[in-house]
Design a protein around this motif. Sequence first.
Motif, PDB file in Angstrom:
ATOM      1  N   TYR A  48      -8.408  -0.189   7.677  1.00  0.00           N
ATOM      2  CA  TYR A  48      -8.844  -0.501   9.357  1.00  0.00           C
ATOM      3  C   TYR A  48     -10.455  -0.663   9.156  1.00  0.00           C
ATOM      4  O   TYR A  48     -10.926  -1.549  10.009  1.00  0.00           O
ATOM      5  CB  TYR A  48      -8.510   0.531  10.272  1.00  0.00           C
ATOM      6  N   ALA A  49     -11.113  -0.064   8.416  1.00  0.00           N
ATOM      7  CA  ALA A  49     -12.481  -0.053   8.306  1.00  0.00           C
ATOM      8  C   ALA A  49     -13.165  -1.515   7.709  1.00  0.00           C
ATOM      9  O   ALA A  49     -13.764  -2.162   7.932  1.00  0.00           O
ATOM     10  CB  ALA A  49     -13.176   1.038   7.148  1.00  0.00           C
ATOM     11  N   VAL A  50     -12.158  -2.062   6.774  1.00  0.00           N
ATOM     12  CA  VAL A  50     -12.491  -3.313   6.081  1.00  0.00           C
ATOM     13  C   VAL A  50     -11.941  -4.513   7.326  1.00  0.00           C
ATOM     14  O   VAL A  50     -12.852  -5.481   7.416  1.00  0.00           O
ATOM     15  CB  VAL A  50     -11.485  -3.408   4.994  1.00  0.00           C
ATOM     16  N   ALA A  51     -10.946  -4.195   7.962  1.00  0.00           N
ATOM     17  CA  ALA A  51     -10.519  -4.993   9.019  1.00  0.00           C
ATOM     18  C   ALA A  51     -11.612  -5.105  10.024  1.00  0.00           C
ATOM     19  O   ALA A  51     -11.923  -6.343  10.376  1.00  0.00           O
ATOM     20  CB  ALA A  51      -9.204  -4.946   9.503  1.00  0.00           C
ATOM     21  N   ILE A  52     -12.070  -4.192  10.323  1.00  0.00           N
ATOM     22  CA  ILE A  52     -13.062  -4.065  11.682  1.00  0.00           C
ATOM     23  C   ILE A  52     -14.379  -4.712  11.410  1.00  0.00           C
ATOM     24  O   ILE A  52     -14.960  -5.675  11.875  1.00  0.00           O
ATOM     25  CB  ILE A  52     -13.230  -2.583  12.232  1.00  0.00           C
ATOM     26  N   ALA A  53     -14.748  -4.413   9.924  1.00  0.00           N
ATOM     27  CA  ALA A  53     -15.994  -4.774   9.572  1.00  0.00           C
ATOM     28  C   ALA A  53     -16.005  -6.280   9.535  1.00  0.00           C
ATOM     29  O   ALA A  53     -16.989  -7.125   9.709  1.00  0.00           O
ATOM     30  CB  ALA A  53     -16.566  -3.941   8.184  1.00  0.00           C
ATOM     31  N   LEU A  54     -15.065  -6.907   9.004  1.00  0.00           N
ATOM     32  CA  LEU A  54     -14.961  -8.350   8.524  1.00  0.00           C
ATOM     33  C   LEU A  54     -14.611  -9.342   9.890  1.00  0.00           C
ATOM     34  O   LEU A  54     -15.219 -10.309   9.926  1.00  0.00           O
ATOM     35  CB  LEU A  54     -13.714  -8.617   7.635  1.00  0.00           C
ATOM     36  N   ILE A  70      -3.460  -1.905  -3.300  1.00  0.00           N
ATOM     37  CA  ILE A  70      -2.333  -2.032  -4.481  1.00  0.00           C
ATOM     38  C   ILE A  70      -1.616  -0.610  -4.974  1.00  0.00           C
ATOM     39  O   ILE A  70      -0.598  -0.536  -5.017  1.00  0.00           O
ATOM     40  CB  ILE A  70      -2.689  -2.848  -5.450  1.00  0.00           C
ATOM     41  N   GLN A  71      -2.715   0.121  -5.040  1.00  0.00           N
ATOM     42  CA  GLN A  71      -2.243   1.569  -5.432  1.00  0.00           C
ATOM     43  C   GLN A  71      -1.443   2.366  -4.592  1.00  0.00           C
ATOM     44  O   GLN A  71      -0.439   3.066  -4.702  1.00  0.00           O
ATOM     45  CB  GLN A  71      -3.413   2.449  -6.078  1.00  0.00           C
ATOM     46  N   PHE A  72      -1.975   2.332  -3.087  1.00  0.00           N
ATOM     47  CA  PHE A  72      -1.038   2.866  -2.089  1.00  0.00           C
ATOM     48  C   PHE A  72       0.103   2.286  -1.433  1.00  0.00           C
ATOM     49  O   PHE A  72       0.813   2.695  -0.712  1.00  0.00           O
ATOM     50  CB  PHE A  72      -2.012   3.313  -0.890  1.00  0.00           C
ATOM     51  N   THR A  73       0.425   1.158  -2.200  1.00  0.00           N
ATOM     52  CA  THR A  73       1.807   0.481  -2.084  1.00  0.00           C
ATOM     53  C   THR A  73       2.610   0.253  -3.306  1.00  0.00           C
ATOM     54  O   THR A  73       3.513   1.149  -3.439  1.00  0.00           O
ATOM     55  CB  THR A  73       1.353  -1.191  -1.373  1.00  0.00           C
ATOM     56  N   LEU A 104       4.299   2.505   5.150  1.00  0.00           N
ATOM     57  CA  LEU A 104       3.796   3.410   6.004  1.00  0.00           C
ATOM     58  C   LEU A 104       2.588   4.210   5.583  1.00  0.00           C
ATOM     59  O   LEU A 104       1.642   4.656   6.199  1.00  0.00           O
ATOM     60  CB  LEU A 104       5.020   4.378   6.465  1.00  0.00           C
ATOM     61  N   GLN A 105       2.552   4.526   4.272  1.00  0.00           N
ATOM     62  CA  GLN A 105       1.245   5.028   3.886  1.00  0.00           C
ATOM     63  C   GLN A 105       0.195   4.257   3.829  1.00  0.00           C
ATOM     64  O   GLN A 105      -0.841   4.733   4.085  1.00  0.00           O
ATOM     65  CB  GLN A 105       1.693   5.425   2.038  1.00  0.00           C
ATOM     66  N   LEU A 106       0.208   2.926   3.594  1.00  0.00           N
ATOM     67  CA  LEU A 106      -0.821   2.083   3.667  1.00  0.00           C
ATOM     68  C   LEU A 106      -1.245   1.942   5.048  1.00  0.00           C
ATOM     69  O   LEU A 106      -2.425   1.670   5.260  1.00  0.00           O
ATOM     70  CB  LEU A 106      -0.400   0.581   3.241  1.00  0.00           C
ATOM     71  N   ALA A 107      -0.279   1.870   6.223  1.00  0.00           N
ATOM     72  CA  ALA A 107      -0.697   2.006   7.625  1.00  0.00           C
ATOM     73  C   ALA A 107      -1.381   3.156   7.792  1.00  0.00           C
ATOM     74  O   ALA A 107      -2.490   3.205   8.931  1.00  0.00           O
ATOM     75  CB  ALA A 107       0.526   1.853   8.365  1.00  0.00           C
TER      76      ALA A 107
END
Length: 291
Positions: free
Chosen positions: A157-163, A132-135, A148-151
Motif C-alpha cells: 500500500y505504501a508503494v501504491a500510494i506513493a506512486l 514474490i516472497q510473500f506470495t 491474503l498474506q500479500l493483502a
Amino acid sequence: MFDILLNIIAPVVITAGLGFYWAKSGRAFSTETVTGLVTNIGAPLLIFTTLDNLDMQLTAFFEFAMIAAIAAVSFCIIGLAVLSVLKLNIRDYLPGLMFPNAGNMGIPLCYFAFGEPGLALAIAVFTVFSMIQFTFGVWLSSGTNSVLQLAKTPLIYAVAIALITKFLGIEIPQWINNTTGLLGSLTIPLMLLALGVSLASLSISHIKLATGLSLLRLSMGFAVGYGLALLFNLEGVERGVIILECSMPVAVFNYLFSLRYKRAHSHVAGMVLISTLLSFITLPALLLFIL
C-alpha cells in the motif's frame, strides 16, 4: 578506495555486529517486535518517503522493477535445475536460493554505496522480491495460497500510494513528510540489528550442504546480476545496484518461513549463516568491481 569501502562496509558490519553481540551477551531482544515494527511501520514509510522524493521518472522505476522480477525468475529457474539434479526437496531449498537478502543487507549497502539514487533503486528491488516472497515464496513453503498474506502487507500500500501521488503530481504536506521520514529512518538500523540477532541464534548443521548451496546463491546472484546489467546496458548506479542486490546472501525471512512451515529449517539456518559470513568476506571485492 580503501576509505570508500570502509565507509560502506563498516556501518553495516558494526551495526549487525552490535546486534550479534547483544544477543550473545544474553540481553533481551524481541525479534518479533522489531520485525513487526520494520515490516509494518519502518519499511513501508521508508519506501513511501523515498518514492515521494524520488528524483527519477516513474517509467525508469518500473523498468528497474521489471529487471528485478526477471532476476527472481532467473533464480527460480536455475534453482529448480540444480535442486532437480541434486535430488533435493524443492520446497525446502528453492526459497533460500531464490530470495536474497535484498532488505536487511541490500538496502543499507546500496544506500551507503550510491546515496539516495541507490536507495530508490534498491527499494524497487526489495519491493519486487518482497511481493514474490510473500506470495510464491509462502506457497512454496506452506503449500497454501498466500494472496491474503500479500493483502496484509503494508509495503504494498505504501508503494501504491506513493506512486499514485507521484503520478498525479499531488504534493504531500511537509508535516507528513517529516513524520514518515522520521519513522522510516528507523528501518535500516533496526534491520541490521535484527540481522545480527538472527545470526546469533542460528546453528549450523550439515555444513557441507549448507556451504555448497550458499556458494551457489552468491555465485548465481553475481552471474545473474552481471548478466542483466549487460543485457539491459545498465551503467553507473543502476548497474551497481542490480549486481549488488542480486549478489546478497540468503534472506533471513527464508529461515523464518522454513521454521514456521517445518521445511528443513536447520539446513536453511546454515545457508543463512554461511552465505552471510561469506558475503562479508567477498563484499570488498564486489564493491571494488561495481564502484
